[in-house]
Write a protein that holds these residues in place. Structure first.
Motif, PDB file in Angstrom:
ATOM      1  N   GLU A 156       0.818  -1.218   0.000  1.00  0.00           N
ATOM      2  CA  GLU A 156       0.000   0.000   0.000  1.00  0.00           C
ATOM      3  C   GLU A 156       0.856   1.275   0.000  1.00  0.00           C
ATOM      4  OE1 GLU A 156      -3.908  -1.420   2.463  1.00  0.00           O
ATOM      5  OE2 GLU A 156      -2.081  -1.077   3.622  1.00  0.00           O
ATOM      6  N   ASP A 178       1.163   3.096  -3.552  1.00  0.00           N
ATOM      7  CA  ASP A 178      -0.036   3.404  -4.333  1.00  0.00           C
ATOM      8  C   ASP A 178       0.035   4.850  -4.814  1.00  0.00           C
ATOM      9  OD1 ASP A 178      -0.961   0.868  -3.772  1.00  0.00           O
ATOM     10  OD2 ASP A 178      -2.570   1.525  -2.438  1.00  0.00           O
ATOM     11  N   GLY A 236      -5.201  -5.819  -1.667  1.00  0.00           N
ATOM     12  CA  GLY A 236      -4.940  -4.468  -2.159  1.00  0.00           C
ATOM     13  C   GLY A 236      -5.301  -4.355  -3.624  1.00  0.00           C
ATOM     14  N   PHE A 252      -6.028   3.161   0.750  1.00  0.00           N
ATOM     15  CA  PHE A 252      -5.981   1.971   1.601  1.00  0.00           C
ATOM     16  C   PHE A 252      -7.284   1.705   2.352  1.00  0.00           C
ATOM     17  CE2 PHE A 252      -3.740   5.535   3.538  1.00  0.00           C
ATOM     18  CZ  PHE A 252      -4.433   5.722   4.728  1.00  0.00           C
TER      19      PHE A 252
END
Length: 168
Positions: A70, A73, A97, A122
């Motif tokens: 995460e 991202d 994810g 997230f």
């Protein structure tokens, strides 16, 4: 005499041209201006987030709240109101994810452009978060998002302070 008038006219034009205010950028300009999108560089919780095991975590990036997949991202915004989330290079091999780029809608609060409705990468839901834009410029975007966590072992209300920088 003609030369003096021409020189004076050129001087006046130069002063007028240089005195013009540079174009003031809007919040949308900054949101959409990050060429490669925005990536999280810091994330904290206030009060400290209560993990399922009872541990208190303030630093969400290094305290076990966010997973490695995460952390890279990338979020990007278009002026047309589309927000994309790219999972970056670090994708979870077990399918958790984001596995590919997803799109959501975003918009600024019409009454106060210091607030944005957007998807926090997230959170993995279709509910737009309502975040306060504390700071935004070419180099950094700082958001505060207050969440109510209703999971049985982590009930509470938390304010996440999220700092994004332009992705490279």
């Amino acid at each position: 005499m003609k030369k003096a008038l021409v020189v004076m006219a050129v001087a006046v034009l130069a002063v007028v041209f240089n005195a013009c205010d540079p174009q003031v950028k809007t919040t949308t300009d900054y949101l959409t201006g990050a060429k490669n999108g925005w990536v999280l560089s810091a994330a904290t919780s206030s009060p400290a987030y209560v993990m399922e095991n009872g541990e208190l975590v303030t630093d969400l990036m290094n305290g076990g709240f966010l997973y490695d997949y995460e952390l890279d991202d990338i979020i990007a915004f278009t002026a047309e109101g589309v927000q994309t989330i790219d999972p970056g290079k670090n994708v979870d091999p077990e399918g958790h994810g984001y596995q590919s780029v997803v799109s959501y809608l975003w918009h600024l609060d019409q009454a106060n452009e210091e607030w944005i409705y957007m998807q926090i990468p997230f959170f993995y839901d279709d509910v737009q978060e309502y975040c306060h834009i504390l700071n935004i410029d070419e180099n950094q975007m700082t958001l505060n998002c207050t969440i109510n966590d209703d999971e049985p072992n982590t009930k509470g209300t938390y304010t996440f302070n999220l700092v994004y920088v332009p992705a490279k």
